[in-house]
Design a protein around this motif. Structure first.
Motif, mmCIF file in Angstrom:
data_model
loop_
_atom_site.group_PDB
_atom_site.id
_atom_site.type_symbol
_atom_site.label_atom_id
_atom_site.label_comp_id
_atom_site.label_asym_id
_atom_site.label_seq_id
_atom_site.Cartn_x
_atom_site.Cartn_y
_atom_site.Cartn_z
ATOM 1 N N UNK A 416 38.964 40.281 37.266
ATOM 2 C CA UNK A 416 37.961 39.279 37.588
ATOM 3 C C UNK A 416 36.739 39.777 38.358
ATOM 4 N N UNK A 417 36.593 41.077 38.576
ATOM 5 C CA UNK A 417 35.427 41.574 39.304
ATOM 6 C C UNK A 417 34.125 41.203 38.611
ATOM 7 N N UNK A 418 34.180 40.950 37.293
ATOM 8 C CA UNK A 418 32.959 40.604 36.568
ATOM 9 C C UNK A 418 32.542 39.155 36.759
ATOM 10 N N UNK A 419 33.366 38.336 37.389
ATOM 11 C CA UNK A 419 33.018 36.936 37.607
ATOM 12 C C UNK A 419 31.764 36.827 38.463
ATOM 13 N N UNK A 422 32.641 35.989 42.398
ATOM 14 C CA UNK A 422 33.363 36.847 43.334
ATOM 15 C C UNK A 422 32.478 38.015 43.740
ATOM 16 N N UNK A 423 32.854 38.666 44.824
ATOM 17 C CA UNK A 423 32.178 39.887 45.266
ATOM 18 C C UNK A 423 32.949 41.079 44.724
ATOM 19 N N UNK A 424 32.322 41.815 43.819
ATOM 20 C CA UNK A 424 32.941 42.999 43.226
ATOM 21 C C UNK A 424 32.688 44.189 44.140
ATOM 22 N N UNK A 425 33.760 44.906 44.479
ATOM 23 C CA UNK A 425 33.665 46.007 45.439
ATOM 24 C C UNK A 425 33.849 47.338 44.718
ATOM 25 N N UNK A 426 32.793 48.147 44.722
ATOM 26 C CA UNK A 426 32.836 49.473 44.130
ATOM 27 C C UNK A 426 33.345 50.502 45.119
ATOM 28 N N UNK A 427 33.306 51.782 44.714
ATOM 29 C CA UNK A 427 33.923 52.810 45.544
ATOM 30 C C UNK A 427 33.062 54.027 45.779
ATOM 31 N N UNK A 428 33.323 54.699 46.903
ATOM 32 C CA UNK A 428 32.580 55.896 47.279
ATOM 33 C C UNK A 428 33.521 57.019 47.694
ATOM 34 N N UNK A 429 32.965 58.225 47.773
ATOM 35 C CA UNK A 429 33.575 59.342 48.478
ATOM 36 C C UNK A 429 32.895 59.401 49.833
ATOM 37 N N UNK A 430 33.671 59.398 50.891
ATOM 38 C CA UNK A 430 33.131 59.272 52.243
ATOM 39 C C UNK A 430 33.359 60.540 53.055
ATOM 40 N N UNK A 431 32.296 61.026 53.685
ATOM 41 C CA UNK A 431 32.386 62.181 54.583
ATOM 42 C C UNK A 431 32.169 61.721 56.015
ATOM 43 N N UNK A 432 33.250 61.731 56.789
ATOM 44 C CA UNK A 432 33.175 61.447 58.221
ATOM 45 C C UNK A 432 33.399 62.764 58.948
ATOM 46 N N UNK A 433 32.459 63.139 59.810
ATOM 47 C CA UNK A 433 32.526 64.433 60.474
ATOM 48 C C UNK A 433 33.199 64.394 61.831
ATOM 49 N N UNK A 434 32.984 65.444 62.568
ATOM 50 C CA UNK A 434 33.545 65.565 63.907
ATOM 51 C C UNK A 434 33.047 64.432 64.790
ATOM 52 N N UNK A 502 25.996 42.481 36.475
ATOM 53 C CA UNK A 502 26.263 43.905 36.660
ATOM 54 C C UNK A 502 27.226 44.060 37.839
ATOM 55 N N UNK A 503 28.154 44.983 37.708
ATOM 56 C CA UNK A 503 29.194 45.244 38.698
ATOM 57 C C UNK A 503 29.018 46.668 39.230
#
Length: 647
Positions: A416-419, A422-434, A502-503
Motif C-alpha cells: 500500500x505504499x503507493x496509496x 499514506x506516507x511512503x517511506x524510502x531508504x538510505x545508507x547512513x554514515x554516522x561518524x565519531x 510517485x513513491x
C-alpha cells in the motif's frame, strides 16, 4: 506481498480509468448501470486482470464453497474523502479539526438500514452471513449463490502454474444497494498475501553477523582487503543504536512523551516483552515502563506455514525496538494480524482506526503494485481516510527491491505504499561518524561482489544488484495534489501525461550494511534451545518505524496535537533545512563497505564469505538533488522535529 486499491463502482467506460481517480483523492464516484443488467450497478475492479479469456478454464462448479466480504460504503463516501483531505491540509480552515472514532463512525459509517439491506440481499441469494463489522459483512456459501448475488459467472482461470476461481465479468449489486456497497472481495480465491520488508532470512534458526565491524562509519578499515573505487574501504557497521539514530535525525531532547504509536504486522513474537526490555538495557535506551508496551492480538492465527510466521517475529522485534530507541517515551501498541493476508491485515488496521489506538501507525509490509486488485484497494483507502479524519497517520515501507525489475520482471512500485493516503517511506545508507556526528547519506541500493579465490581482487566488481529502496511512479494512482510542484514532471508523468503518484515521500536508514542492531530470542543451532542474541538488520522495514518514531517526536514538539495524515505537511517543507537532501554521491567518489558473513548464518563452522557492498546503487533509481524516487523529499535533519512546533 502487498495489496490493492481502487474505487468501488463505475460504468464500463470508466473502469479503465477508475484506479487513477483513487490517487486523485476521490471516492464515491457516481455509479453507472451495467449494460446487460439495467437494474444493477457494477463494482469496478472485481474482475482481476489475470482472468482473461485465454486463461479461462471453464465454469466453476455450482456447489463449490466460497467466502467473501462485502465492504460497506457508509453514509457519505465522497464527504469522507473531502474531509480527510481538508483536515490534513495545513492551508485549509479545517486543518487539524479531527473527529473522534465515535464521531467518524456516526458521520461516515454505515447505517443500520444499510447493513440490514445488505444482509437481506445476501441471504435472499442463498449466502450465509457469518459476521458484521463496522467495515464489512462477511458471508459463506456456494458458487451458485454467489453468482446470483453478484450477477457475474465464476470461472476457473490459469494464473501462472496454478488455477484459481474469479469472476468472468465485473461483479455488480442491485441499484437499490449502490449507496451501501463499496466493493466485494473474495470472489477470486488467488492468494492475497503480503511480505515484510526486512532484509533477514526468517529466524527459525539463530542469525548472527560475523565480524570485523565498524562501531561507527569508517572506524575500522579493511586494510588487508582489495581496494574499491580506488581506496581502502571500511567494514560494515556492527549495527547503529538509538543514540546514533537520534543524533543523526535531530531528535534533540524530544522523547515522544505522551504520543501513541501503533505497529501492525502479522502474528506476534512470544518473547517481545523480554527482548525489548533486554535490548533497551544493553544499549542505553530508557527502560520500558509498566504498561508502555501493549499488544492487541486475534483469538487465533491462520496460514502460519504459508506466511512463515516465525519470520514475522523478527519484523515485530525490529519495529518495536526501533520505535522505542528513537522515541523512548512514546506509548507503543502492537496490533498483530491473524495471518499475512490482506483481509487479516485490513482487520488489524481497522482495529487501530475503530478504537483510535494510536495517532501514528508504522507498517513494514506490502506487495508489488501489479498484484493489486482494485476491490481490496478500495477497502484499504477507506480505512486510511477514516484514520485521516481522526488524526491518524499511516507510514508504509516502500519495498526492498528497488524498481522491482530484478524480482518481478516489471518496473513498478509497491502497495500500500503507493496509496495517495499514506506516507511512503524510502531508504538510505547512513554514515554516522565519531561522537554520533551525521556525515552523509545516499539512497539505499547495493551491488555485491565476492572476494576472489586468491584474495587479491573483487570478482566482477562492482558486482550484481542485491537490494535497494523501493520507489518509482505508480501506474494506477493519480498524482495527489500535495506532490504537484515538488515532484519533477519527468517522474510524475512517466506513465501518464495526466501524472501519477510517485513513491516515496520521505526516507530514513534502511541499508543493512549501515543498519540497526536488534536483539531477539532465537532458536540455537541445536534446534532445541532458545536464547537472546543480537544481529544487524536493515530494509525499509527499518526506515518505516524510524520515521514513525521521529513523527512521535514531532508531535511532542507540536504540543501533543496529532499530525494526522502528514504528506501535505511533509511536502510543504520540501527544499527547506528541515531535510537532508540525499544524493547518491555525497563525497564525490564511489562508496562501499567490506562485509564478512557466516556461510551458514550463525557461526564459522560452515566457513566465512567476504564481499564488497557498493553504496548508492539502487537498480534504475537514483537519489539526486531535490525530490527523487529513492528518498522522496529527503531525510529528517536537525530542524525537522522542531519545524512542527506551533509558533
Amino acid at each position: 506481498m502487498r495489496s490493492n486499491r481502487a474505487k468501488a463502482r463505475a460504468g464500463v467506460s470508466m473502469a479503465a480509468t477508475l484506479p487513477m481517480l483513487v490517487g486523485a483523492l476521490a471516492l464515491g464516484i457516481p455509479a453507472a448501470h451495467a449494460a446487460d443488467h439495467p437494474l444493477r450497478d457494477l463494482l469496478a475492479g472485481t474482475k482481476p486482470a489475470w482472468a482473461t479469456a485465454r486463461a479461462d478454464k471453464g465454469a466453476t462448479s455450482d456447489g463449490a464453497g466460497m467466502s467473501a466480504r462485502v465492504y460497506l460504503r457508509g453514509r457519505d463516501a465522497a464527504g469522507l474523502a473531502a474531509y480527510a483531505k481538508a483536515v490534513s491540509d495545513p492551508t485549509s480552515a479545517s486543518y487539524g479539526k479531527y473527529l473522534t472514532a465515535k464521531q467518524a463512525k456516526a458521520r461516515f459509517g454505515a447505517t443500520e438500514a444499510q447493513v440490514a439491506a445488505v444482509k437481506s440481499w445476501l441471504t435472499a441469494a442463498g449466502l450465509k452471513v457469518t459476521g458484521v463489522t463496522a467495515h464489512y459483512v462477511s458471508v459463506t456459501g456456494d458458487v451458485a449463490a454467489a453468482e446470483k448475488a453478484f450477477g457475474a459467472p465464476l470461472h476457473n482461470f490459469a494464473k501462472g502454474s496454478k488455477t484459481y476461481r474469479a469472476p468472468a465479468s465485473t461483479a455488480s449489486v442491485p441499484t437499490s444497494l449502490a449507496d451501501a456497497v463499496l466493493t466485494v472481495t473474495g470472489l477470486d480465491n488467488a492468494p492475497h498475501m503480503v511480505t515484510h520488508d526486512d532484509r533477514l532470512p526468517p529466524p527459525d534458526t539463530v542469525f548472527r553477523n560475523a565480524g570485523p565491524f565498524s562501531s561507527y562509519y569508517g572506524s575500522k578499515t579493511a586494510s588487508t582487503l582489495p581496494d574499491a573505487y580506488g581506496t581502502k574501504i571500511p567494514y560494515a557497521i556492527k549495527g547503529y543504536t538509538g543514540k546514533q539514530l537520534r543524533a543523526a535525525y535531530g531528535a534533540g531532547t524530544r522523547t515522544g512523551k505522551g504520543v501513541r504509536v501503533a505497529i501492525t504486522d502479522a502474528y506476534a513474537s512470544p518473547t517481545i516483552a523480554y527482548d525489548a526490555a533486554t535490548y533497551a538495557g544493553k544499549h542505553g535506551d530508557a527502560a520500558w515502563k509498566s504498561g508502555q508496551l501493549h499488544q492487541v492480538l486475534p483469538k487465533k492465527y491462520t496460514d502460519t506455514k504459508a506466511c512463515s510466521a516465525s519470520g514475522w517475529y523478527g519484523e515485530e522485534t525490529l519495529d518495536v525496538e526501533a520505535v522505542h530507541a528513537v522515541a523512548p517515551a512514546s506509548d507503543v501498541t502492537y496490533v498483530g494480524a491473524a495471518s499475512c493476508s490482506d483481509a487479516d491485515l485490513l482487520d488489524a488496521l481497522g482495529k487501530v482506526v475503530d478504537h483510535h489506538l494510536a495517532d501514528i501507525v508504522s507498517n513494514s509490509w506490502g506487495e508489488v503494485e501489479a498484484a493489486q486488485t482494485p476491490d481490496l484497494a478500495a477497502a484499504y483507502d477507506q480505512v486510511f481516510q477514516l484514520g485521516a479524519v481522526e488524526g491518524i497517520g499511516f507510514y508504509f515501507s516502500s519495498g526492498d527491491d528497488g524498481d522491482e525489475v530484478a524480482s518481478s520482471g516489471t518496473k513498478q512500485v509497491d502497495s500500500p505504499a503507493n496509496s495517495a493516503w499514506v506516507t511512503a517511506v524510502g531508504g538510505t545508507s547512513l554514515a554516522v561518524g565519531k561522537d554520533d556526528t551525521y556525515l552523509w547519506e545516499t539512497g539505499w541500493g547495493t551491488d555485491k561482489a565476492n572476494l576472489s579465490a586468491d584474495g587479491k581482487s573483487w570478482t566482477d566488481f562492482p558486482g550484481a544488484f542485491t537490494s535497494g529502496a523501493g520507489g518509482g511512479t505508480s501506474r494506477t494512482v493519480a498524482e495527489p495534489s500535495y506532490q504537484k510542484g515538488v515532484v519533477p514532471g519527468a517522474l510524475a508523468k512517466a506513465n501518464s501525461t495526466a501524472g501519477n503518484r510517485v513513491v516515496p515521500d520521505i526516507a530514513a536508514i534502511a541499508d543493512p550494511n549501515t543498519g540497526f542492531l536488534v536483539g531477539q530470542t532465537q532458536t540455537m543451532p541445536d534446534g532445541k534451545t532458545q536464547a537472546y542474541s543480537e544481529y544487524r538488520i536493515g530494509g525499509t522495514s527499518l526506515a518505516a518505524p524510524t520515521i514513525a518514531a521521529i513523527q512521535a517526536l514531532a508531535q511532542e514538539a507540536r504540543g501533543g496535537t496529532p499530525i494526522g495524515f502528514a504528506n501535505p505537511a511533509i511536502y510543504a517543507k520540501a527544499g527547506s533545512k528541515a531535510y537532508h537532501d540525499v544524493t547518491d554521491d555525497p563525497t564525490g567518489s564511489g562508496l562501499a563497505v567490506a562485509r564478512v558473513d557466516f556461510v551458514n548464518g550463525y557461526d564459522a563452522t560452515g566457513g566465512l564469505a567476504t564481499s564488497v557492498r557498493s553504496i548508492g546503487k539502487d537498480s534504475s533509481l537514483s537519489a539526486v538533488k531535490g525530490y527523487d524516487d529513492v528518498t522522496g523529499v529527503g531525510t529528517p535533519a536537525s530542524g525537522y522535529v522542531e519545524s512542527y512546533r506551533r509558533r
